[in-house]
Write an enzyme that holds these catalytic residues in place. Sequence first.
Site, PDB file in Angstrom:
ATOM      1  CD  GLU A 137       6.104  14.348   2.232  1.00  0.00           C
ATOM      2  OE1 GLU A 137       5.208  15.198   2.105  1.00  0.00           O
ATOM      3  OE2 GLU A 137       6.761  14.199   3.281  1.00  0.00           O
TER       4      GLU A 137
ATOM      5  CB  SER B 244      -0.930  -0.077   1.226  1.00  0.00           C
ATOM      6  OG  SER B 244      -1.278   1.166   1.715  1.00  0.00           O
TER       7      SER B 244
ATOM      8  NE  ARG C  91       1.167  14.431  -1.973  1.00  0.00           N
ATOM      9  CZ  ARG C  91       0.039  13.752  -2.101  1.00  0.00           C
ATOM     10  NH1 ARG C  91      -1.075  14.380  -2.453  1.00  0.00           N
ATOM     11  NH2 ARG C  91      -0.002  12.459  -1.885  1.00  0.00           N
TER      12      ARG C  91
HETATM   13  N1  CAA Z   1      -7.391  16.368   2.512  1.00  0.00           N
HETATM   14  C1  CAA Z   1      -8.386  15.859   3.268  1.00  0.00           C
HETATM   15  N2  CAA Z   1      -9.223  14.882   2.804  1.00  0.00           N
HETATM   16  C2  CAA Z   1      -9.013  14.421   1.558  1.00  0.00           C
HETATM   17  C3  CAA Z   1      -7.985  14.915   0.727  1.00  0.00           C
HETATM   18  C4  CAA Z   1      -7.160  15.925   1.249  1.00  0.00           C
HETATM   19  N3  CAA Z   1      -6.163  16.430   0.515  1.00  0.00           N
HETATM   20  N4  CAA Z   1      -8.013  14.277  -0.454  1.00  0.00           N
HETATM   21  C5  CAA Z   1      -9.042  13.417  -0.386  1.00  0.00           C
HETATM   22  N5  CAA Z   1      -9.633  13.489   0.842  1.00  0.00           N
HETATM   23  C6  CAA Z   1     -10.776  12.722   1.317  1.00  0.00           C
HETATM   24  C7  CAA Z   1     -11.882  12.698   0.267  1.00  0.00           C
HETATM   25  O1  CAA Z   1     -12.755  13.788   0.400  1.00  0.00           O
HETATM   26  C8  CAA Z   1     -12.573  11.371   0.559  1.00  0.00           C
HETATM   27  O2  CAA Z   1     -13.469  11.512   1.653  1.00  0.00           O
HETATM   28  P1  CAA Z   1     -15.081  11.332   1.472  1.00  0.00           P
HETATM   29  O3  CAA Z   1     -15.282   9.951   0.941  1.00  0.00           O
HETATM   30  O4  CAA Z   1     -15.612  11.551   2.853  1.00  0.00           O
HETATM   31  O5  CAA Z   1     -15.466  12.394   0.483  1.00  0.00           O
HETATM   32  C9  CAA Z   1     -11.435  10.491   1.047  1.00  0.00           C
HETATM   33  O6  CAA Z   1     -10.376  11.356   1.498  1.00  0.00           O
HETATM   34  C10 CAA Z   1     -10.905   9.542  -0.002  1.00  0.00           C
HETATM   35  O7  CAA Z   1     -10.494  10.320  -1.106  1.00  0.00           O
HETATM   36  P2  CAA Z   1     -10.225   9.680  -2.538  1.00  0.00           P
HETATM   37  O8  CAA Z   1     -11.436   8.932  -2.966  1.00  0.00           O
HETATM   38  O9  CAA Z   1      -9.702  10.762  -3.406  1.00  0.00           O
HETATM   39  O10 CAA Z   1      -9.083   8.621  -2.194  1.00  0.00           O
HETATM   40  P3  CAA Z   1      -8.291   7.609  -3.128  1.00  0.00           P
HETATM   41  O11 CAA Z   1      -8.243   6.288  -2.455  1.00  0.00           O
HETATM   42  O12 CAA Z   1      -8.785   7.692  -4.528  1.00  0.00           O
HETATM   43  O13 CAA Z   1      -6.764   8.147  -3.009  1.00  0.00           O
HETATM   44  C11 CAA Z   1      -4.859   9.426  -3.654  1.00  0.00           C
HETATM   45  C12 CAA Z   1      -6.378   9.370  -3.418  1.00  0.00           C
HETATM   46  C13 CAA Z   1      -4.594  10.841  -4.076  1.00  0.00           C
HETATM   47  C14 CAA Z   1      -4.382   8.484  -4.737  1.00  0.00           C
HETATM   48  C15 CAA Z   1      -4.129   9.105  -2.299  1.00  0.00           C
HETATM   49  O14 CAA Z   1      -4.270   7.742  -1.966  1.00  0.00           O
HETATM   50  C16 CAA Z   1      -2.677   9.477  -2.333  1.00  0.00           C
HETATM   51  O15 CAA Z   1      -2.324  10.636  -2.160  1.00  0.00           O
HETATM   52  N6  CAA Z   1      -1.762   8.453  -2.509  1.00  0.00           N
HETATM   53  C17 CAA Z   1      -0.357   8.662  -2.380  1.00  0.00           C
HETATM   54  C18 CAA Z   1       0.080   8.335  -0.985  1.00  0.00           C
HETATM   55  C19 CAA Z   1       1.286   9.118  -0.563  1.00  0.00           C
HETATM   56  O16 CAA Z   1       1.459  10.277  -0.884  1.00  0.00           O
HETATM   57  N7  CAA Z   1       2.153   8.479   0.220  1.00  0.00           N
HETATM   58  C20 CAA Z   1       3.293   9.153   0.708  1.00  0.00           C
HETATM   59  C21 CAA Z   1       3.755   8.508   1.958  1.00  0.00           C
HETATM   60  S1  CAA Z   1       4.481   9.618   3.104  1.00  0.00           S
HETATM   61  C22 CAA Z   1       6.016  10.009   2.579  1.00  0.00           C
HETATM   62  O17 CAA Z   1       6.465   9.707   1.504  1.00  0.00           O
HETATM   63  C23 CAA Z   1       6.747  10.844   3.547  1.00  0.00           C
HETATM   64  C24 CAA Z   1       8.181  10.565   3.630  1.00  0.00           C
HETATM   65  O18 CAA Z   1       8.577   9.676   4.318  1.00  0.00           O
HETATM   66  C25 CAA Z   1       9.162  11.427   2.933  1.00  0.00           C
END
Ligand code: CAA
Length: 343
Positions: A323, A91, A203
Amino acid sequence: MDIYNQIGELGVAGVTIPEEYGGAGLSYQDLCVVLSELAKSSVSYAVTLSVSTMSQSILAEFGNEEQKKKYLPALTSGEEIAAFALSESHSGSDAAALKTTAKKVEGGYILNGTKMWITSGGIAKTYIVMARTGEEGHKGISAFIVRDGAEGFSYGKKENKMGWKVSPTRELVFENCFVPEEDLLQTEGMGFKIALSALDRGRITIGSIAVGLAQRALDEAVKYALDRKQFNQAIFDFQGLQFMMTDMATEVECSRLLVEEAARNFDNGIKNQKVACMAKLKATDTAMKVTTDAVQVLGGVGYTSEYPVERFMRDAKVLQIVEGTNQIQKVVIGRCLKKEYAQ
Ligand code: CAA
């Protein structure tokens, strides 16, 4: 840690955290300046600070008074580091598919599962851990505060990476780890929204790190090209190379302006996910291109560790992955465009 402690002594370990919890109470624009400057010397330290600040911002925004008072001061002072634990082996981009469970028991929760790719894993003291308390999908995810040393919490494999050598990336292993009820953030089911809203700002800060790194690579390339002579002239004066450096400079400037715009939006309370993702995408792609071109400008010596540009190139690559990969940024930008144009 002794160097990280000095970041604290400079007063920048919690730039955006309110002063009452020991932070500097400044803006995201200010934080971006700090991270860009730090990244000119070390992306590893910059990213450690960036992820710790993102985790602190979760505590500051979603924590209750008791949680903020208990956990923030040691982080804002730079005495301790915080980490963000969302990803698992199956995941990564599909963050909502996480499998680590948090089972409700009397007085708290029992966590089981393994987190992967955790920046500062093993050196951080406070972890924001996303785990499943309910149904499949994003609605069943909750966020917990877990401390280093908690019973049933240990560290797994430490990754051997291409870059970011000073920043440890490690697995977190939870085996019947008890987390008291008071360490749940907000309410059950809020974890995914907490994580994604933290990533919105994370980000932007990764973008600012990319800008600092690209700027330093450009500085090194231009200085070298002005100094190095071939065919009786500075290599800077060969238009083929000069145009390469003018392109590098233009891309760095574009990235800086976009990151500044994203941070300004955030500071002004304007939720503009599209620009935040564009800033991360543009700045990190620029960092990769500019650091690669800097190695080219330096030629043979650029490929050796005698000069820092090969490290810059290695440190740039993962900025396009963390991220949210740059492909995920495009998914989010695409969704924003669709919404905008459907109105
Ligand atoms: N803020 C708050 N809530 C949000 C949001 C945001 N930016 N974006 C979406 N949501 C909410 C939505 O409103 C939705 O809620 P409801 O059902 O109540 O309306 C819920 O979250 C689910 O949203 P999606 O249907 O859009 O979710 P999705 O499963 O399609 O996923 C995605 C969207 C953009 C692909 C997301 O999974 C994602 O960003 N994936 C990448 C993960 C990531 O960035 N991982 C990085 C790990 S951390 C890291 O790298 C740090 C490090 O160590 C350097």
